[in-house]
Design a protein around this motif. Structure first.
Motif, short mmCIF file in Angstrom:
data_model
loop_
_atom_site.label_atom_id
_atom_site.label_comp_id
_atom_site.label_asym_id
_atom_site.label_seq_id
_atom_site.Cartn_x
_atom_site.Cartn_y
_atom_site.Cartn_z
N ALA A 37 0.83 -1.20 0.00
CA ALA A 37 0.00 0.00 0.00
C ALA A 37 0.87 1.26 0.00
CB ALA A 37 -0.93 -0.01 1.21
N LEU A 38 1.94 1.27 0.79
CA LEU A 38 2.86 2.41 0.80
C LEU A 38 3.48 2.63 -0.57
CD1 LEU A 38 4.70 1.92 4.21
CD2 LEU A 38 3.15 3.77 3.61
N LEU A 39 3.85 1.54 -1.24
CA LEU A 39 4.46 1.67 -2.56
C LEU A 39 3.46 2.16 -3.60
CD1 LEU A 39 6.71 -1.50 -2.54
CD2 LEU A 39 7.42 0.88 -2.27
N ILE A 40 2.22 1.74 -3.49
CA ILE A 40 1.19 2.21 -4.43
C ILE A 40 0.89 3.69 -4.21
CG2 ILE A 40 -1.26 1.99 -5.00
CD1 ILE A 40 -0.90 -1.07 -4.55
N ILE A 41 0.81 4.11 -2.96
CA ILE A 41 0.57 5.52 -2.65
C ILE A 41 1.75 6.37 -3.14
CG2 ILE A 41 0.33 7.19 -0.77
CD1 ILE A 41 -1.20 4.98 0.75
N TRP A 42 2.98 5.85 -2.93
CA TRP A 42 4.16 6.58 -3.41
C TRP A 42 4.12 6.73 -4.93
CZ3 TRP A 42 7.76 4.53 -6.80
CH2 TRP A 42 8.81 5.38 -7.12
N ALA A 43 3.80 5.64 -5.64
CA ALA A 43 3.77 5.68 -7.10
C ALA A 43 2.71 6.66 -7.60
CB ALA A 43 3.51 4.29 -7.67
N ALA A 44 1.54 6.64 -6.98
CA ALA A 44 0.48 7.56 -7.39
C ALA A 44 0.89 9.01 -7.12
CB ALA A 44 -0.81 7.23 -6.65
N GLY A 45 1.46 9.25 -5.96
CA GLY A 45 1.89 10.61 -5.63
C GLY A 45 3.02 11.11 -6.49
N THR A 46 3.90 10.21 -6.90
CA THR A 46 5.06 10.61 -7.70
C THR A 46 4.69 10.86 -9.15
OG1 THR A 46 6.55 9.40 -6.25
CG2 THR A 46 7.36 9.92 -8.44
N PHE A 47 3.91 9.96 -9.73
CA PHE A 47 3.67 10.02 -11.17
C PHE A 47 2.41 10.79 -11.56
CE2 PHE A 47 6.24 6.10 -10.65
CZ PHE A 47 7.38 6.58 -11.26
N LEU A 48 1.47 10.95 -10.65
CA LEU A 48 0.22 11.62 -11.00
C LEU A 48 0.15 13.06 -10.51
CD1 LEU A 48 -2.31 8.71 -10.31
CD2 LEU A 48 -1.28 9.40 -12.49
N PHE A 49 0.90 13.38 -9.47
CA PHE A 49 0.85 14.72 -8.89
C PHE A 49 2.26 15.29 -8.81
CE2 PHE A 49 -2.43 12.08 -6.78
CZ PHE A 49 -3.55 12.67 -7.34
N GLU A 50 2.34 16.54 -8.41
CA GLU A 50 3.64 17.13 -8.11
C GLU A 50 4.06 16.61 -6.75
OE1 GLU A 50 4.30 21.28 -8.55
OE2 GLU A 50 2.80 21.43 -10.14
N ALA A 51 5.04 15.75 -6.76
CA ALA A 51 5.42 15.07 -5.52
C ALA A 51 6.36 15.95 -4.68
CB ALA A 51 6.11 13.75 -5.84
N PRO A 52 5.94 16.29 -3.47
CA PRO A 52 6.88 16.97 -2.57
C PRO A 52 7.96 15.99 -2.11
CG PRO A 52 4.82 16.53 -1.44
CD PRO A 52 4.62 16.11 -2.86
N GLY A 53 9.00 16.49 -1.55
CA GLY A 53 10.13 15.65 -1.16
C GLY A 53 9.81 14.58 -0.13
N TRP A 54 8.87 14.87 0.76
CA TRP A 54 8.57 13.91 1.83
C TRP A 54 7.87 12.67 1.32
CZ3 TRP A 54 3.57 12.55 2.34
CH2 TRP A 54 2.61 13.44 1.85
N ILE A 55 7.27 12.72 0.14
CA ILE A 55 6.54 11.55 -0.35
C ILE A 55 7.50 10.41 -0.68
CG2 ILE A 55 6.44 11.99 -2.83
CD1 ILE A 55 3.36 11.32 -2.48
N HIS A 56 8.76 10.73 -0.93
CA HIS A 56 9.74 9.68 -1.22
C HIS A 56 10.10 8.89 0.04
CE1 HIS A 56 9.89 11.13 -5.23
NE2 HIS A 56 10.23 12.34 -4.82
#
Length: 81
Positions: A37-56
């Motif tokens: 679930a964490l990896l899916i949320i990370w992927a969605a936040g990274t590729f679909l939105f402007e990902a802030p640094g903390w999402i990594h």
């Protein structure tokens, strides 16, 4: 000279490990599901939105938790030999 069968691969299946198949199915625990679930949320936040640094941080936690749960799932239920 002795002829020996040399197996290059680890034993495959439940019979080789003497573990019932129902036990293997139950090893998919909450830790692995949470890691995925964490990896899916990370992927969605990274590729679909402007990902802030903390999402990594979700990537780091997800990969760590997934590796940790895979490594420790065989050792927790095994009796001391």
């Amino acid at each position: 000279m002795l002829a020996q069968k040399i197996g290059l691969f680890a034993p495959f299946g439940c019979a080789a490990a003497n573990v019932p198949s129902s036990h293997i199915a139950s090893q998919m625990d909450l830790g692995i599901l949470l890691a995925l679930a964490l990896l899916i949320i990370w992927a969605a936040g990274t590729f679909l939105f402007e990902a802030p640094g903390w999402i990594h941080l979700l990537l780091t936690l997800g990969v760590f938790l997934l590796i940790y749960r895979i490594v420790t799932r065989d050792t927790s239920d095994r009796p001391n030999e």
